[in-house]
Design a protein around this motif. Sequence first.
Motif, PDB file in Angstrom:
ATOM      1  N   LEU A  84     -53.768 -65.354 -90.734  1.00 29.04           N
ATOM      2  CA  LEU A  84     -54.097 -64.483 -91.859  1.00 29.04           C
ATOM      3  C   LEU A  84     -55.343 -63.653 -91.543  1.00 29.04           C
ATOM      4  N   PRO A  85     -55.391 -62.401 -91.976  1.00 33.86           N
ATOM      5  CA  PRO A  85     -54.437 -61.743 -92.865  1.00 33.86           C
ATOM      6  C   PRO A  85     -53.161 -61.237 -92.201  1.00 33.86           C
ATOM      7  N   GLY A  86     -53.065 -61.289 -90.884  1.00 29.57           N
ATOM      8  CA  GLY A  86     -51.816 -60.917 -90.222  1.00 29.57           C
ATOM      9  C   GLY A  86     -51.637 -59.430 -90.022  1.00 29.57           C
ATOM     10  N   ALA A  87     -52.639 -58.770 -89.450  1.00 34.56           N
ATOM     11  CA  ALA A  87     -52.571 -57.332 -89.183  1.00 34.56           C
ATOM     12  C   ALA A  87     -53.018 -57.057 -87.753  1.00 34.56           C
ATOM     13  N   TYR A  88     -52.483 -55.989 -87.168  1.00 40.40           N
ATOM     14  CA  TYR A  88     -52.839 -55.629 -85.793  1.00 40.40           C
ATOM     15  C   TYR A  88     -54.339 -55.425 -85.624  1.00 40.40           C
ATOM     16  N   ASN A  89     -54.963 -54.814 -86.612  1.00 43.70           N
ATOM     17  CA  ASN A  89     -56.347 -54.370 -86.443  1.00 43.70           C
ATOM     18  C   ASN A  89     -57.364 -55.258 -87.132  1.00 43.70           C
ATOM     19  N   VAL A  90     -56.978 -56.529 -87.393  1.00 49.51           N
ATOM     20  CA  VAL A  90     -57.914 -57.453 -88.032  1.00 49.51           C
ATOM     21  C   VAL A  90     -58.013 -58.742 -87.219  1.00 49.51           C
ATOM     22  N   VAL A  91     -59.241 -59.135 -86.900  1.00 44.98           N
ATOM     23  CA  VAL A  91     -59.464 -60.436 -86.259  1.00 44.98           C
ATOM     24  C   VAL A  91     -59.026 -61.513 -87.249  1.00 44.98           C
ATOM     25  N   PRO A  92     -58.116 -62.400 -86.848  1.00 46.39           N
ATOM     26  CA  PRO A  92     -57.637 -63.414 -87.793  1.00 46.39           C
ATOM     27  C   PRO A  92     -58.772 -64.285 -88.323  1.00 46.39           C
ATOM     28  N   GLY A  93     -58.834 -64.387 -89.658  1.00 42.68           N
ATOM     29  CA  GLY A  93     -59.901 -65.165 -90.273  1.00 42.68           C
ATOM     30  C   GLY A  93     -59.487 -66.571 -90.654  1.00 42.68           C
ATOM     31  N   LYS A  94     -58.177 -66.805 -90.722  1.00 43.97           N
ATOM     32  CA  LYS A  94     -57.695 -68.124 -91.114  1.00 43.97           C
ATOM     33  C   LYS A  94     -56.339 -68.382 -90.479  1.00 43.97           C
ATOM     34  N   VAL A  95     -56.126 -69.608 -90.041  1.00 45.80           N
ATOM     35  CA  VAL A  95     -54.843 -70.010 -89.475  1.00 45.80           C
ATOM     36  C   VAL A  95     -54.427 -71.353 -90.057  1.00 45.80           C
ATOM     37  N   MET A  96     -53.172 -71.447 -90.457  1.00 48.43           N
ATOM     38  CA  MET A  96     -52.587 -72.706 -90.912  1.00 48.43           C
ATOM     39  C   MET A  96     -51.637 -73.192 -89.822  1.00 48.43           C
ATOM     40  N   MET A  97     -51.813 -74.436 -89.403  1.00 45.08           N
ATOM     41  CA  MET A  97     -51.002 -75.010 -88.333  1.00 45.08           C
ATOM     42  C   MET A  97     -50.312 -76.282 -88.816  1.00 45.08           C
ATOM     43  N   GLY A  98     -49.157 -76.570 -88.255  1.00 47.53           N
ATOM     44  CA  GLY A  98     -48.459 -77.820 -88.540  1.00 47.53           C
ATOM     45  C   GLY A  98     -48.366 -78.661 -87.284  1.00 47.53           C
ATOM     46  N   LEU A  99     -48.975 -79.838 -87.299  1.00 47.41           N
ATOM     47  CA  LEU A  99     -48.974 -80.750 -86.147  1.00 47.41           C
ATOM     48  C   LEU A  99     -48.119 -81.972 -86.467  1.00 47.41           C
ATOM     49  N   GLU A 100     -47.301 -82.387 -85.501  1.00 46.55           N
ATOM     50  CA  GLU A 100     -46.519 -83.616 -85.656  1.00 46.55           C
ATOM     51  C   GLU A 100     -46.661 -84.475 -84.410  1.00 46.55           C
ATOM     52  N   ILE A 101     -46.844 -85.780 -84.604  1.00 50.57           N
ATOM     53  CA  ILE A 101     -46.918 -86.749 -83.506  1.00 50.57           C
ATOM     54  C   ILE A 101     -45.896 -87.840 -83.783  1.00 50.57           C
ATOM     55  N   ARG A 102     -45.136 -88.218 -82.738  1.00 51.97           N
ATOM     56  CA  ARG A 102     -44.122 -89.272 -82.869  1.00 51.97           C
ATOM     57  C   ARG A 102     -44.257 -90.282 -81.736  1.00 51.97           C
ATOM     58  N   ASP A 103     -44.112 -91.558 -82.079  1.00 50.23           N
ATOM     59  CA  ASP A 103     -44.094 -92.618 -81.078  1.00 50.23           C
ATOM     60  C   ASP A 103     -43.631 -93.923 -81.727  1.00 50.23           C
ATOM     61  N   LEU A 104     -43.229 -94.868 -80.894  1.00 52.16           N
ATOM     62  CA  LEU A 104     -42.825 -96.180 -81.398  1.00 52.16           C
ATOM     63  C   LEU A 104     -44.022 -97.035 -81.810  1.00 52.16           C
ATOM     64  N   SER A 105     -45.215 -96.644 -81.369  1.00 52.48           N
ATOM     65  CA  SER A 105     -46.420 -97.418 -81.669  1.00 52.48           C
ATOM     66  C   SER A 105     -47.284 -96.676 -82.688  1.00 52.48           C
ATOM     67  N   PHE A 106     -47.513 -97.313 -83.834  1.00 49.05           N
ATOM     68  CA  PHE A 106     -48.403 -96.751 -84.846  1.00 49.05           C
ATOM     69  C   PHE A 106     -49.815 -96.590 -84.288  1.00 49.05           C
ATOM     70  N   GLU A 107     -50.255 -97.572 -83.502  1.00 52.10           N
ATOM     71  CA  GLU A 107     -51.604 -97.532 -82.930  1.00 52.10           C
ATOM     72  C   GLU A 107     -51.766 -96.349 -81.983  1.00 52.10           C
ATOM     73  N   LYS A 108     -50.724 -96.074 -81.201  1.00 53.33           N
ATOM     74  CA  LYS A 108     -50.825 -94.945 -80.265  1.00 53.33           C
ATOM     75  C   LYS A 108     -50.868 -93.617 -81.018  1.00 53.33           C
ATOM     76  N   ILE A 109     -50.097 -93.488 -82.083  1.00 52.47           N
ATOM     77  CA  ILE A 109     -50.133 -92.273 -82.899  1.00 52.47           C
ATOM     78  C   ILE A 109     -51.542 -92.033 -83.417  1.00 52.47           C
ATOM     79  N   GLU A 110     -52.171 -93.091 -83.938  1.00 51.80           N
ATOM     80  CA  GLU A 110     -53.530 -92.964 -84.472  1.00 51.80           C
ATOM     81  C   GLU A 110     -54.529 -92.608 -83.374  1.00 51.80           C
ATOM     82  N   MET A 111     -54.364 -93.219 -82.201  1.00 53.39           N
ATOM     83  CA  MET A 111     -55.262 -92.935 -81.084  1.00 53.39           C
ATOM     84  C   MET A 111     -55.153 -91.471 -80.652  1.00 53.39           C
ATOM     85  N   LEU A 112     -53.918 -90.972 -80.549  1.00 51.27           N
ATOM     86  CA  LEU A 112     -53.703 -89.588 -80.125  1.00 51.27           C
ATOM     87  C   LEU A 112     -54.262 -88.604 -81.147  1.00 51.27           C
ATOM     88  N   LEU A 113     -54.048 -88.898 -82.424  1.00 49.08           N
ATOM     89  CA  LEU A 113     -54.603 -88.023 -83.464  1.00 49.08           C
ATOM     90  C   LEU A 113     -56.122 -88.007 -83.394  1.00 49.08           C
TER      91      LEU A 113
END
Length: 226
Positions: A84-113
């Motif tokens: 955002l704001p999403g224009a050619y001539n504007v330095v982006p002031g805000k970004v929303m990202m979606g991160l997902e982590i998957r594993d069989l180990s709950f502990e490993k997920i927490e460690m990676l995060l």
Amino acid sequence: MELHIEQGGILESENLQIGVVEGIVGILDCEITVEGFANHAGTTPMKLRKDALLAASKLTVAVNEIINSVPGTQVGTVGKIEALPGAYNVVPGKVMMGLEIRDLSFEKIEMLLGEIQVRAQKIAEETKTTITFRREPSFNLPALTDASVQLKIQESANALGLKTKHMQSGAGHDTQQISLIAPVGMIFVPSVGGISHSPNEFTKAEDMENGANVLLHSILALDKQG
């Protein structure tokens, strides 16, 4: 007991007919907000910018590096990004990202995060931005399948002359919820090209037949045992 397509390409690539599922991965989703300062792209010198998208890009690369830095079958994905704001001539002031982590180990997920959050703080300092994490409430705990059920699936596949692989499920399934109240087992059959959730998703009839026969023999074996 659940019979399902693999939704990935492991069985097909290794020329195997049956996957004996050892467990279904836990899934952690986080919304990440990167805040900088939106300003004119033509008049703001590079060294004076607080570019939120630059910080988000560095963090995306860092996620990939951290996930690959430890042995195992864990996966991490930045699957959503909005600048955002999403224009050619504007330095982006805000970004929303979606991160997902998957594993069989709950502990490993927490460690990676935790490691990703540490790296995010360093990136924020380097880029003069702020980076915050918010966990989504829909976290799914890993669900291991029952060892005795795995054994029956393996024995049934052996009796039918089918080649197998013990593997995890990287996608969520109904079995994950049933595991909270009962022992569970899961059988995978190959997906052509490893494609799923697409019009191109396809599994050969012979593979479906193999899976159905393994399911039948496994249920019969469990019934005799019980």
